[in-house]
Design a protein around this motif. Structure first.
Motif, PDB file in Angstrom:
ATOM      1  N   GLU A 186     -13.124  -4.903  -8.721  1.00  0.00           N
ATOM      2  CA  GLU A 186     -13.569  -3.738  -7.954  1.00  0.00           C
ATOM      3  C   GLU A 186     -12.402  -2.767  -7.778  1.00  0.00           C
ATOM      4  OE1 GLU A 186     -16.732  -3.165  -6.777  1.00  0.00           O
ATOM      5  OE2 GLU A 186     -17.237  -4.936  -7.969  1.00  0.00           O
ATOM      6  N   PRO A 187     -12.686  -1.479  -7.587  1.00  0.00           N
ATOM      7  CA  PRO A 187     -11.610  -0.520  -7.300  1.00  0.00           C
ATOM      8  C   PRO A 187     -10.802  -0.949  -6.082  1.00  0.00           C
ATOM      9  CG  PRO A 187     -13.635   0.641  -7.794  1.00  0.00           C
ATOM     10  CD  PRO A 187     -13.987  -0.819  -7.687  1.00  0.00           C
ATOM     11  N   ARG A 188      -9.529  -0.662  -6.120  1.00  0.00           N
ATOM     12  CA  ARG A 188      -8.608  -1.052  -5.053  1.00  0.00           C
ATOM     13  C   ARG A 188      -7.986   0.204  -4.443  1.00  0.00           C
ATOM     14  NH1 ARG A 188      -3.873  -5.510  -5.899  1.00  0.00           N
ATOM     15  NH2 ARG A 188      -3.083  -5.385  -3.800  1.00  0.00           N
ATOM     16  N   SER A 189      -7.673   0.139  -3.175  1.00  0.00           N
ATOM     17  CA  SER A 189      -7.046   1.260  -2.486  1.00  0.00           C
ATOM     18  C   SER A 189      -5.693   1.581  -3.113  1.00  0.00           C
ATOM     19  CB  SER A 189      -6.852   0.923  -1.011  1.00  0.00           C
ATOM     20  OG  SER A 189      -6.059   1.910  -0.382  1.00  0.00           O
ATOM     21  N   CYS A 190      -5.345   2.858  -3.103  1.00  0.00           N
ATOM     22  CA  CYS A 190      -4.032   3.304  -3.606  1.00  0.00           C
ATOM     23  C   CYS A 190      -2.960   3.255  -2.522  1.00  0.00           C
ATOM     24  CB  CYS A 190      -4.133   4.740  -4.126  1.00  0.00           C
ATOM     25  SG  CYS A 190      -5.038   4.880  -5.663  1.00  0.00           S
ATOM     26  N   ALA A 191      -3.312   2.869  -1.309  1.00  0.00           N
ATOM     27  CA  ALA A 191      -2.376   2.895  -0.183  1.00  0.00           C
ATOM     28  C   ALA A 191      -1.216   1.929  -0.413  1.00  0.00           C
ATOM     29  CB  ALA A 191      -3.104   2.535   1.103  1.00  0.00           C
ATOM     30  N   LEU A 192      -0.023   2.373  -0.066  1.00  0.00           N
ATOM     31  CA  LEU A 192       1.197   1.599  -0.269  1.00  0.00           C
ATOM     32  C   LEU A 192       1.120   0.224   0.382  1.00  0.00           C
ATOM     33  CD1 LEU A 192       4.126   1.396  -1.282  1.00  0.00           C
ATOM     34  CD2 LEU A 192       4.836   2.551   0.822  1.00  0.00           C
ATOM     35  N   GLU A 193       0.551   0.148   1.582  1.00  0.00           N
ATOM     36  CA  GLU A 193       0.520  -1.131   2.298  1.00  0.00           C
ATOM     37  C   GLU A 193      -0.347  -2.186   1.608  1.00  0.00           C
ATOM     38  OE1 GLU A 193      -2.304   1.785   4.202  1.00  0.00           O
ATOM     39  OE2 GLU A 193      -0.169   1.820   3.833  1.00  0.00           O
ATOM     40  N   GLU A 194      -1.118  -1.782   0.608  1.00  0.00           N
ATOM     41  CA  GLU A 194      -1.956  -2.728  -0.137  1.00  0.00           C
ATOM     42  C   GLU A 194      -1.162  -3.514  -1.178  1.00  0.00           C
ATOM     43  OE1 GLU A 194      -5.379  -3.219   0.199  1.00  0.00           O
ATOM     44  OE2 GLU A 194      -5.232  -1.977   1.993  1.00  0.00           O
ATOM     45  N   TYR A 195       0.065  -3.103  -1.422  1.00  0.00           N
ATOM     46  CA  TYR A 195       0.864  -3.687  -2.503  1.00  0.00           C
ATOM     47  C   TYR A 195       2.195  -4.196  -1.974  1.00  0.00           C
ATOM     48  CZ  TYR A 195      -2.699  -1.260  -5.089  1.00  0.00           C
ATOM     49  OH  TYR A 195      -3.924  -0.843  -5.544  1.00  0.00           O
ATOM     50  N   ASP A 196       2.677  -5.266  -2.559  1.00  0.00           N
ATOM     51  CA  ASP A 196       3.949  -5.864  -2.163  1.00  0.00           C
ATOM     52  C   ASP A 196       5.062  -5.251  -3.024  1.00  0.00           C
ATOM     53  OD1 ASP A 196       5.797  -7.474  -0.912  1.00  0.00           O
ATOM     54  OD2 ASP A 196       5.441  -9.176  -2.262  1.00  0.00           O
ATOM     55  N   ARG A 225      -8.233   7.098  -1.723  1.00  0.00           N
ATOM     56  CA  ARG A 225      -8.186   7.057  -3.182  1.00  0.00           C
ATOM     57  C   ARG A 225      -8.326   5.614  -3.621  1.00  0.00           C
ATOM     58  NH1 ARG A 225      -4.945  11.711  -5.833  1.00  0.00           N
ATOM     59  NH2 ARG A 225      -5.282  13.320  -4.282  1.00  0.00           N
ATOM     60  N   TRP A 226      -9.149   5.416  -4.637  1.00  0.00           N
ATOM     61  CA  TRP A 226      -9.413   4.094  -5.183  1.00  0.00           C
ATOM     62  C   TRP A 226      -8.995   4.068  -6.642  1.00  0.00           C
ATOM     63  CZ3 TRP A 226     -10.762   0.713  -1.533  1.00  0.00           C
ATOM     64  CH2 TRP A 226     -11.298   1.222  -0.360  1.00  0.00           C
ATOM     65  N   ILE A 227      -8.432   2.957  -7.044  1.00  0.00           N
ATOM     66  CA  ILE A 227      -7.932   2.855  -8.409  1.00  0.00           C
ATOM     67  C   ILE A 227      -8.497   1.611  -9.075  1.00  0.00           C
ATOM     68  CG2 ILE A 227      -5.820   1.611  -7.825  1.00  0.00           C
ATOM     69  CD1 ILE A 227      -4.547   3.757  -9.874  1.00  0.00           C
ATOM     70  N   VAL A 228      -8.776   1.730 -10.356  1.00  0.00           N
ATOM     71  CA  VAL A 228      -9.282   0.594 -11.125  1.00  0.00           C
ATOM     72  C   VAL A 228      -8.667   0.666 -12.527  1.00  0.00           C
ATOM     73  CG1 VAL A 228     -11.375   1.770 -11.940  1.00  0.00           C
ATOM     74  CG2 VAL A 228     -11.357  -0.722 -11.724  1.00  0.00           C
ATOM     75  N   LEU A 229      -8.391  -0.492 -13.089  1.00  0.00           N
ATOM     76  CA  LEU A 229      -7.852  -0.581 -14.441  1.00  0.00           C
ATOM     77  C   LEU A 229      -8.959  -0.254 -15.437  1.00  0.00           C
ATOM     78  CD1 LEU A 229      -5.201  -1.445 -15.834  1.00  0.00           C
ATOM     79  CD2 LEU A 229      -6.103  -3.772 -15.909  1.00  0.00           C
ATOM     80  N   ARG A 230      -8.636   0.525 -16.451  1.00  0.00           N
ATOM     81  CA  ARG A 230      -9.617   0.899 -17.478  1.00  0.00           C
ATOM     82  C   ARG A 230      -9.649  -0.177 -18.571  1.00  0.00           C
ATOM     83  NH1 ARG A 230      -8.702   7.080 -19.129  1.00  0.00           N
ATOM     84  NH2 ARG A 230     -10.510   6.594 -20.402  1.00  0.00           N
ATOM     85  N   ARG A 231      -9.948  -1.381 -18.173  1.00  0.00           N
ATOM     86  CA  ARG A 231      -9.912  -2.537 -19.073  1.00  0.00           C
ATOM     87  C   ARG A 231     -10.797  -2.334 -20.315  1.00  0.00           C
ATOM     88  NH1 ARG A 231      -8.261  -7.593 -17.925  1.00  0.00           N
ATOM     89  NH2 ARG A 231      -8.343  -7.228 -15.694  1.00  0.00           N
ATOM     90  N   ASP A 232     -12.041  -1.890 -20.130  1.00  0.00           N
ATOM     91  CA  ASP A 232     -12.960  -1.730 -21.260  1.00  0.00           C
ATOM     92  C   ASP A 232     -12.469  -0.665 -22.233  1.00  0.00           C
ATOM     93  OD1 ASP A 232     -14.559  -3.681 -20.153  1.00  0.00           O
ATOM     94  OD2 ASP A 232     -16.022  -2.280 -19.324  1.00  0.00           O
TER      95      ASP A 232
END
Length: 101
Positions: free
Chosen positions: A39-49, A79-86
């Motif tokens: 699923e799309p993930r938040s772009c917020a800094l606190e979401e990432y280590d 803002r939501w981000i998702v990898l363009r895997r396909d």
């Protein structure tokens, strides 16, 4: 209102640009994290280590999007981000799996 930020069309994604984007260790780590999500993930800094500033993360998001690795969707102030895997699999079969292995 939802909108998608500009990104290259599938057929316009270039291997050199993708590899240049992935050559940065922070961006590679971001892509590894995104690859675990469906699923799309938040772009917020606190979401990432990550030990970087919000401005630096914003720069990395732009590089990944412009290289064709991610899609960024804007919903209000979020803002939501998702990898363009396909798209990546269609353009360069096996590349993403090889890079993430």
């Amino acid at each position: 209102m939802t909108r998608t930020l500009p990104q290259p069309a599938r057929e316009a994604i270039e291997i050199v640009t993708v590899l240049q984007a992935l050559a940065d260790p922070v961006r590679l780590e971001i892509v590894r994290e995104l690859a675990q999500e469906t699923e799309p993930r938040s772009c917020a800094l606190e979401e990432y280590d990550l030990d970087i500033t919000a401005a630096t993360l914003s720069h990395h998001w732009r590089v990944l999007r412009e290289a064709g690795l991610t899609t960024t969707t804007v919903e209000g102030r979020r803002r939501w981000i998702v990898l363009r895997r396909d798209d990546l699999q269609a353009r360069f079969p096996g590349l993403l799996d090889a890079v993430l292995a």
